[in-house]
Write a protein that holds these residues in place. Structure first.
Motif, PDB file in Angstrom:
ATOM      1  N   HIS A  38      22.896  25.167  42.090  1.00 53.78           N
ATOM      2  CA  HIS A  38      23.118  24.554  40.781  1.00 53.78           C
ATOM      3  C   HIS A  38      23.857  25.472  39.816  1.00 53.78           C
ATOM      4  O   HIS A  38      24.320  25.013  38.785  1.00 53.78           O
ATOM      5  CB  HIS A  38      21.786  24.138  40.153  1.00 53.78           C
ATOM      6  N   GLY A  39      23.994  26.721  40.139  1.00 56.59           N
ATOM      7  CA  GLY A  39      24.779  27.639  39.322  1.00 56.59           C
ATOM      8  C   GLY A  39      25.977  28.117  40.105  1.00 56.59           C
ATOM      9  O   GLY A  39      25.922  29.112  40.813  1.00 56.59           O
ATOM     10  N   ILE A  40      27.092  27.370  40.012  1.00 58.69           N
ATOM     11  CA  ILE A  40      28.239  27.620  40.871  1.00 58.69           C
ATOM     12  C   ILE A  40      28.996  28.883  40.458  1.00 58.69           C
ATOM     13  O   ILE A  40      29.592  29.562  41.279  1.00 58.69           O
ATOM     14  CB  ILE A  40      29.177  26.399  40.846  1.00 58.69           C
ATOM     15  N   THR A  41      28.996  29.235  39.182  1.00 60.98           N
ATOM     16  CA  THR A  41      29.765  30.395  38.739  1.00 60.98           C
ATOM     17  C   THR A  41      29.110  31.684  39.215  1.00 60.98           C
ATOM     18  O   THR A  41      27.887  31.777  39.354  1.00 60.98           O
ATOM     19  CB  THR A  41      29.864  30.415  37.211  1.00 60.98           C
ATOM     20  N   LEU A  42      29.949  32.693  39.436  1.00 62.96           N
ATOM     21  CA  LEU A  42      29.453  33.988  39.891  1.00 62.96           C
ATOM     22  C   LEU A  42      28.875  34.760  38.711  1.00 62.96           C
ATOM     23  O   LEU A  42      29.512  34.850  37.652  1.00 62.96           O
ATOM     24  CB  LEU A  42      30.580  34.784  40.532  1.00 62.96           C
ATOM     25  N   PRO A  43      27.698  35.350  38.859  1.00 62.27           N
ATOM     26  CA  PRO A  43      27.112  36.089  37.736  1.00 62.27           C
ATOM     27  C   PRO A  43      27.900  37.355  37.392  1.00 62.27           C
ATOM     28  O   PRO A  43      28.079  37.676  36.224  1.00 62.27           O
ATOM     29  CB  PRO A  43      25.690  36.423  38.231  1.00 62.27           C
ATOM     30  N   ASN A  44      28.366  38.093  38.427  1.00 63.17           N
ATOM     31  CA  ASN A  44      29.112  39.337  38.193  1.00 63.17           C
ATOM     32  C   ASN A  44      30.268  39.413  39.182  1.00 63.17           C
ATOM     33  O   ASN A  44      30.082  39.825  40.336  1.00 63.17           O
ATOM     34  CB  ASN A  44      28.196  40.565  38.362  1.00 63.17           C
ATOM     35  N   ALA A  45      31.448  39.021  38.754  1.00 61.61           N
ATOM     36  CA  ALA A  45      32.629  39.079  39.620  1.00 61.61           C
ATOM     37  C   ALA A  45      33.331  40.417  39.416  1.00 61.61           C
ATOM     38  O   ALA A  45      33.627  40.807  38.285  1.00 61.61           O
ATOM     39  CB  ALA A  45      33.578  37.924  39.308  1.00 61.61           C
ATOM     40  N   GLU A  46      33.581  41.109  40.524  1.00 58.46           N
ATOM     41  CA  GLU A  46      34.218  42.421  40.471  1.00 58.46           C
ATOM     42  C   GLU A  46      34.969  42.666  41.781  1.00 58.46           C
ATOM     43  O   GLU A  46      34.687  42.024  42.799  1.00 58.46           O
ATOM     44  CB  GLU A  46      33.155  43.504  40.271  1.00 58.46           C
ATOM     45  N   PRO A  47      35.949  43.559  41.776  1.00 55.22           N
ATOM     46  CA  PRO A  47      36.639  43.896  43.028  1.00 55.22           C
ATOM     47  C   PRO A  47      35.666  44.572  44.001  1.00 55.22           C
ATOM     48  O   PRO A  47      34.880  45.446  43.626  1.00 55.22           O
ATOM     49  CB  PRO A  47      37.751  44.859  42.582  1.00 55.22           C
ATOM     50  N   ILE A  48      35.724  44.154  45.265  1.00 56.75           N
ATOM     51  CA  ILE A  48      34.797  44.673  46.281  1.00 56.75           C
ATOM     52  C   ILE A  48      35.609  45.088  47.504  1.00 56.75           C
ATOM     53  O   ILE A  48      36.459  44.338  47.985  1.00 56.75           O
ATOM     54  CB  ILE A  48      33.757  43.607  46.691  1.00 56.75           C
ATOM     55  N   THR A  49      35.306  46.286  48.007  1.00 61.29           N
ATOM     56  CA  THR A  49      35.839  46.727  49.293  1.00 61.29           C
ATOM     57  C   THR A  49      34.822  46.333  50.362  1.00 61.29           C
ATOM     58  O   THR A  49      33.721  46.883  50.422  1.00 61.29           O
ATOM     59  CB  THR A  49      36.084  48.247  49.300  1.00 61.29           C
ATOM     60  N   VAL A  50      35.183  45.370  51.190  1.00 64.08           N
ATOM     61  CA  VAL A  50      34.230  44.794  52.132  1.00 64.08           C
ATOM     62  C   VAL A  50      33.729  45.844  53.113  1.00 64.08           C
ATOM     63  O   VAL A  50      32.541  45.868  53.490  1.00 64.08           O
ATOM     64  CB  VAL A  50      34.887  43.613  52.875  1.00 64.08           C
ATOM     65  N   LYS A  51      34.588  46.762  53.537  1.00 63.26           N
ATOM     66  CA  LYS A  51      34.196  47.780  54.514  1.00 63.26           C
ATOM     67  C   LYS A  51      33.020  48.608  54.004  1.00 63.26           C
ATOM     68  O   LYS A  51      32.078  48.911  54.759  1.00 63.26           O
ATOM     69  CB  LYS A  51      35.396  48.669  54.822  1.00 63.26           C
ATOM     70  N   ASP A  52      33.066  48.989  52.724  1.00 61.31           N
ATOM     71  CA  ASP A  52      31.987  49.806  52.162  1.00 61.31           C
ATOM     72  C   ASP A  52      30.656  49.062  52.190  1.00 61.31           C
ATOM     73  O   ASP A  52      29.596  49.657  52.464  1.00 61.31           O
ATOM     74  CB  ASP A  52      32.324  50.214  50.725  1.00 61.31           C
TER      75      ASP A  52
END
Length: 463
Positions: free
Chosen positions: A306-320
């Motif tokens: 019910h809460g579609i928006t992301l609470p904290n959107a930030e650049p992420i390095t998936v490997k880490d």
């Protein structure tokens, strides 16, 4: 409370007013055209009479002009005329008519206007003035006659009055007829809406399969019917999911609660040693912990859906993030003899904690079902618009007919795995799917050749 008129009533009134307005406008145009036509005819007659007066004045001696004018003009019904010489002497005037009011009107006319209208004795007259030249007499120059002629409009007035009455009658009749026809047309035209309303009233919590007749309604209502059908389809699907979820939730909660009550009743049935009480309390604590985890996962899943928006959107390095989870699961993997391997790298914009939970759910499932000396491979691949994370593990395959259902709440591919010592409550994949929806991504699963692979697809940028 003020009663609002129905749409049929509004359309009927609109049809009636529109028809009355059109008929009234048409009647006014006809009335103006007829009045103008009568005026043109009257002025044409007046012009003919002026030419007649001019002819009489030109053909005879001045002394005979009054007699000839009287003989010629007095037989014209409704026609009056006054002829004066240049010095103002009256040469001829219609008998019994007072030209005093005419003189005032003529005196006020601009020089370039010769037609006018005046009233006399309650009747309206159309008039015309002109200057007529008389032939010269011996020893005298040509004379000028001032001519004023008029035509009684009583006959035309009576006709126009009768026309106005007939026009009012036919306007009222036309408005009434158009209202009745409009009411019938509106009733028939709005019949599909009444059908749709009837079907909508038939929709209940136990009867959500009613649909609007898209093919049986006019084109203008087909889009509304299709939209309502889509809404009912969503409601039916969500209601079915809610019913299934409630049923599954009751089933999942019944087992630990039954265990808790059974063990508690058994241990309280007779006095026992302290160690036995301790064992029962430890077992109850494990069941309570499982219940707590289930409730926590359900609340998180409800929040995600019910809460579609992301609470904290930030650049992420998936490997880490994958390496951090490898460190967390390394001891468990080593204990089970499972190898953890990773390839590739990629960057996304998203919520770090949500990404870790999604990957953690996949890794924990993979560790649970990977046999000893097996391997779990995580491959990260970057494309121009997407980043994919594939988590593949060796182990028993999932049947193809079960793959479409693995993301349902409380689903387990092997019901025999729903044992008391399992820490799974069947919500991990549902939570992962909800996390991917929040990231505007997707999740897919394949299982073949002794391997099962879950693929997460992220867009590079999530707004």
């Amino acid at each position: 409370m003020r009663v609002r008129p129905s749409l049929t009533t509004r359309l009927t009134i609109l049809f009636s007013l529109s028809s009355a307005g059109v008929l009234l406008g048409l009647g006014v145009l006809i009335w103006l055209a007829m009045d103008r036509h009568f005026a043109d005819e009257d002025y044409a007659v007046l012009q003919d009479n002026i030419r007649l007066i001019q002819k009489i004045a030109a053909e005879g001696p001045p002394t005979s002009v009054p007699t000839r004018l009287a003989e010629t003009l007095e037989h014209h019904a409704g026609f009056v005329a006054e002829v004066r010489t240049a010095d103002g002497a009256r040469l001829y005037a219609s008998e019994g008519f007072d030209f005093g009011s005419v003189s005032d009107v003529v005196a006020k006319l601009p020089p370039d206007r010769n037609t006018f209208v005046w009233e006399h004795g309650g009747e309206e007259y159309r008039g015309m003035r002109a200057s007529v030249e008389m032939p010269p007499t011996p020893g005298a120059p040509p004379g000028i006659l001032r001519v004023v002629v008029g035509m009684d409009t009583q006959i035309h007035a009576h006709f126009m009055h009768a026309f106005r009455q007939s026009l009012a009658f036919y306007i009222a009749l036309g408005a009434l007829a158009s209202g009745l026809l409009g009411w019938r047309a509106a009733r028939r035209g709005l019949a599909p809406l009444r059908t749709m309303a009837s079907r909508a009233r038939a929709v209940t919590a136990h009867k959500l399969d009613e649909r609007m007749p898209v093919d049986a309604v006019p084109v203008e209502m087909a889009d509304l019917a299709a939209t309502l059908n889509a809404m009912l389809e969503r409601l039916q699907r969500d209601f079915r999911r809610l019913s299934e979820f409630s049923s599954d939730l009751a089933h999942e909660l019944r087992t630990p609660l039954t265990n808790l009550m059974t063990q508690t009743h058994v241990v309280l049935s007779q006095p026992r040693e302290a160690g036995k009480y301790r064992d029962v309390l430890i077992s109850n604590a494990e069941e309570l912990q499982r219940l707590s985890r289930m409730v926590s996962d359900m609340l998180y899943l409800a929040k995600m859906e019910h809460g579609i928006t992301l609470p904290n959107a930030e650049p992420i390095t998936v490997k880490d993030e994958v390496l951090a989870l490898f460190d967390f699961y390394d001891a468990l993997a080593e204990d089970k003899g499972v190898h953890l391997r990773m390839r590739g790298d990629g960057n996304i914009v998203g919520d770090r904690l949500m990404l870790r939970r999604a990957l953690s759910n996949l890794l924990s499932n993979a560790l649970r079902y990977t046999p000893a000396r097996g391997s779990i491979d995580v491959e990260i691949a970057s494309q121009p618009d997407t980043v994919t994370i594939a988590v593949e593990n060796e182990g028993k395959e999932i049947s193809p007919e079960l793959l479409p259902s693995i993301f349902d709440r409380f689903f387990r591919a092997d019901r025999s795995r729903a044992r008391a010592d399992s820490d799974s409550v069947g919500l991990g994949l549902s939570i992962t799917q909800a996390i991917m929806a929040a990231h505007e991504g997707s999740i897919a699963a394949v299982s073949s050749d002794g391997k099962t692979c879950f693929t997460l697809t992220f867009p590079r940028l999530v707004k």
